[in-house]
Design a protein around this motif. Sequence first.
Motif, short mmCIF file in Angstrom:
data_model
loop_
_atom_site.label_atom_id
_atom_site.label_comp_id
_atom_site.label_asym_id
_atom_site.label_seq_id
_atom_site.Cartn_x
_atom_site.Cartn_y
_atom_site.Cartn_z
N PHE A 20 0.86 -1.18 0.00
CA PHE A 20 0.00 0.00 0.00
C PHE A 20 0.90 1.22 0.00
O PHE A 20 2.12 1.12 0.15
N THR A 30 -1.53 8.83 5.98
CA THR A 30 -2.54 8.44 5.00
C THR A 30 -2.12 7.13 4.36
O THR A 30 -1.07 7.03 3.72
N THR A 32 -3.03 4.36 1.59
CA THR A 32 -3.79 4.24 0.35
C THR A 32 -3.64 2.83 -0.21
O THR A 32 -2.54 2.39 -0.57
N ASN A 34 -3.57 0.43 -3.03
CA ASN A 34 -3.09 0.92 -4.33
C ASN A 34 -2.99 -0.18 -5.39
O ASN A 34 -1.92 -0.47 -5.91
N ASN A 40 -8.50 -2.21 -5.91
CA ASN A 40 -7.76 -2.28 -4.64
C ASN A 40 -8.10 -3.49 -3.78
O ASN A 40 -8.41 -3.34 -2.58
N THR A 69 -7.70 5.11 2.67
CA THR A 69 -8.44 5.38 1.44
C THR A 69 -7.99 4.40 0.37
O THR A 69 -7.13 3.55 0.61
N GLY A 70 -8.57 4.52 -0.82
CA GLY A 70 -8.20 3.68 -1.94
C GLY A 70 -7.87 4.52 -3.16
O GLY A 70 -8.38 5.63 -3.31
N ALA A 71 -7.02 4.00 -4.03
CA ALA A 71 -6.61 4.71 -5.23
C ALA A 71 -7.60 4.49 -6.37
O ALA A 71 -8.32 3.48 -6.40
N PHE A 75 -12.60 2.36 -2.97
CA PHE A 75 -11.96 2.07 -1.68
C PHE A 75 -11.29 0.71 -1.74
O PHE A 75 -10.07 0.61 -1.77
N SER A 76 -12.07 -0.35 -1.80
CA SER A 76 -11.52 -1.71 -1.93
C SER A 76 -12.63 -2.68 -2.28
O SER A 76 -13.72 -2.62 -1.70
N LEU A 207 -11.20 12.68 0.25
CA LEU A 207 -9.89 12.49 0.90
C LEU A 207 -9.43 13.75 1.60
O LEU A 207 -9.02 13.69 2.78
N GLN A 211 -8.74 13.98 5.58
CA GLN A 211 -7.44 14.43 6.11
C GLN A 211 -7.59 15.66 6.99
O GLN A 211 -6.89 15.80 8.00
#
Length: 278
Positions: A20, A30, A32, A34, A40, A69-71, A75-76, A207, A211
Motif C-alpha cells: 500500500f 494516509t 492508500t 493501491n 484495490n 483510502t483507496g486509489a 476504496f476496496s 480524501l 485528512q
Amino acid sequence: MSKPANPVTLPLADYSPKHFLLAVVDRVATVTLNRPERKNPLTFESYRELTDFFRACAMDEEVKTIVVTGAGGNFSSGGDVFEIIGPLIQMDTKGLTAFTRMTGDLVKAMRACPQPIVAAVEGICAGAGAIVAMASDLRLAAVGAKVAFLFNKVGLAGCDMGACAILPRIIGQSRASELLYTGRFMTAEEGERWGFFSRIVTPDAVLPQAQLMAKQISDGPTFANTMTKRMLAMEWAMSVEEAIEAEAVAQALCMTTEDFARAFEAFSNKRTPVFQGN
C-alpha cells in the motif's frame, strides 16, 4: 500464505510499504490501498502488512491520526478473487482457520491502534474492504459510494472479521442483519442516514475532508483522544454503572496531563490551547 510480510520499521514517516502507499504529513498518516486496476483488493501479503502497520502505530508518537483510502476512485473490492479466494478452496480446515484468524487480526490491530482512524470511502467498498471501513473510527463517503458485506454472496456467513459484533453497534441490529443476510450494497445516502457515514461529500473532496478531520483530531490532546478510543471500545462490554466508574478513572488520569493544564491556562488568557500530546 507462507510469504513473510514487509517488516514495518520506525519512524513510520520513513517506512516504505510494499502493499500500500503511505504518506505522513502534519502528524497524519494516509494509507492508500493501491491496486486501482482491480479496485484495490487485499491479498495475503497486504493483510499482514496492514496488520503490522497498525500494530506499529502504537510505537510512533509522531503519528496522531490515520486516514485510510483507496486509489483510482474506489476504496476496496475486498479479498482478491484469484489470489485469495482461489487458494482457499484448496486449503484444509487448519489452513482456513489460520487464514480467517489472520484477517481478523487486521481488525484487532485497527481497534487496538491508539490513533483514531478516518476512512475516506469512494466508489466500491465491499467484502473485506467494507470491514476495513467498518473497523475505522470515523467514515466519510463520496457521492456514489457503495458498501456491501458480500460474504453471503460467496456462500459464507456474514460473521466475518467482527462484522456481527461491530456493524450492529454502528447501524443497528435490523439494518445490519439485512446487509449481512442479503449481501446487498448500502448506498452512501443510506449509510449516512443509518450512521455508518458521518457525512457525504463530492468525490474530489472526500480524501481532503478526511485528512482535514484527521488533522483537527491530531491537533487535540493526544492522551485524551487515545483514552476516548479505548473507552469507546471497552464500554461495549460494561454495564452503565461500570462504564461510569471506568470513565471517572479515565478522566481523572487525563486531568494529570500537561495538556489539561495548558488548556486551563489558555482559556484563562482567552487564547486557543496548543496541545503538545503530553
